[in-house]
Design a protein around this motif. Structure first.
Motif, short mmCIF file in Angstrom:
data_model
loop_
_atom_site.label_atom_id
_atom_site.label_comp_id
_atom_site.label_asym_id
_atom_site.label_seq_id
_atom_site.Cartn_x
_atom_site.Cartn_y
_atom_site.Cartn_z
N UNK A 1 -31.21 69.24 49.16
CA UNK A 1 -31.06 69.33 47.72
C UNK A 1 -32.42 69.08 47.08
N UNK A 2 -32.72 69.85 46.10
CA UNK A 2 -33.99 69.74 45.41
C UNK A 2 -34.07 68.41 44.65
N UNK A 3 -35.25 67.80 44.61
CA UNK A 3 -35.41 66.48 43.98
C UNK A 3 -34.96 66.49 42.52
N UNK A 4 -35.32 67.51 41.77
CA UNK A 4 -34.94 67.58 40.35
C UNK A 4 -33.43 67.60 40.19
N UNK A 5 -32.76 68.38 41.02
CA UNK A 5 -31.30 68.46 40.94
C UNK A 5 -30.68 67.11 41.28
N UNK A 6 -31.17 66.48 42.33
CA UNK A 6 -30.66 65.18 42.73
C UNK A 6 -30.91 64.15 41.64
N UNK A 7 -32.09 64.15 41.06
CA UNK A 7 -32.43 63.22 39.99
C UNK A 7 -31.49 63.42 38.80
N UNK A 8 -31.23 64.65 38.44
CA UNK A 8 -30.32 64.93 37.32
C UNK A 8 -28.90 64.44 37.62
N UNK A 9 -28.45 64.63 38.86
CA UNK A 9 -27.11 64.18 39.25
C UNK A 9 -27.02 62.65 39.21
N UNK A 10 -28.06 61.98 39.68
CA UNK A 10 -28.08 60.51 39.64
C UNK A 10 -28.06 60.03 38.19
N UNK A 11 -28.85 60.66 37.35
CA UNK A 11 -28.92 60.32 35.93
C UNK A 11 -27.54 60.45 35.28
N UNK A 12 -26.87 61.57 35.53
CA UNK A 12 -25.54 61.79 34.96
C UNK A 12 -24.54 60.77 35.49
N UNK A 13 -24.63 60.47 36.77
CA UNK A 13 -23.73 59.49 37.38
C UNK A 13 -23.92 58.10 36.76
N UNK A 14 -25.17 57.71 36.55
CA UNK A 14 -25.45 56.41 35.94
C UNK A 14 -24.86 56.37 34.52
N UNK A 15 -25.03 57.45 33.78
CA UNK A 15 -24.50 57.49 32.42
C UNK A 15 -22.97 57.37 32.42
N UNK A 16 -22.32 58.12 33.31
CA UNK A 16 -20.86 58.09 33.38
C UNK A 16 -20.36 56.70 33.78
N UNK A 17 -20.99 56.11 34.76
CA UNK A 17 -20.60 54.77 35.20
C UNK A 17 -20.78 53.75 34.09
N UNK A 18 -21.88 53.81 33.40
CA UNK A 18 -22.14 52.89 32.30
C UNK A 18 -21.10 53.04 31.21
N UNK A 19 -20.74 54.27 30.89
CA UNK A 19 -19.71 54.52 29.85
C UNK A 19 -18.37 53.94 30.28
N UNK A 20 -17.99 54.16 31.53
CA UNK A 20 -16.71 53.66 32.03
C UNK A 20 -16.66 52.14 31.99
#
Length: 52
Positions: A1-20
Motif C-alpha cells: 500500500x502506498x504511504x500516502x494512502x496508508x497515512x490517509x487511512x490512519x488519519x481517518x481512523x483516528x478521527x473516527x475513533x476520537x469521535x466515537x
C-alpha cells in the motif's frame, strides 16, 4: 500500500475513533490533527521494520 494512502487511512481512523469516544463520553467532537496521523504512521512503520 502506498504511504500516502496508508497515512490517509490512519488519519481517518483516528478521527473516527476520537469521535466515537467523545460521543460515548458526552463531549463535543473534535478532529485528530494530521500531525497525529503522521506520528502514528511513523510508529507503525518503525514497528514493522523491527518485525521484518
Amino acid at each position: 500500500m502506498e504511504e500516502k494512502v496508508l497515512l490517509d487511512l490512519i488519519y481517518k481512523s483516528i478521527q473516527e475513533s476520537a469521535r466515537e469516544i467523545q460521543q460515548a463520553l458526552g463531549r463535543p467532537p473534535s478532529s485528530a490533527t494530521r500531525e497525529e496521523a503522521i506520528k502514528q504512521f511513523a510508529m507503525l512503520k518503525a514497528a514493522k521494520k523491527r518485525h521484518v
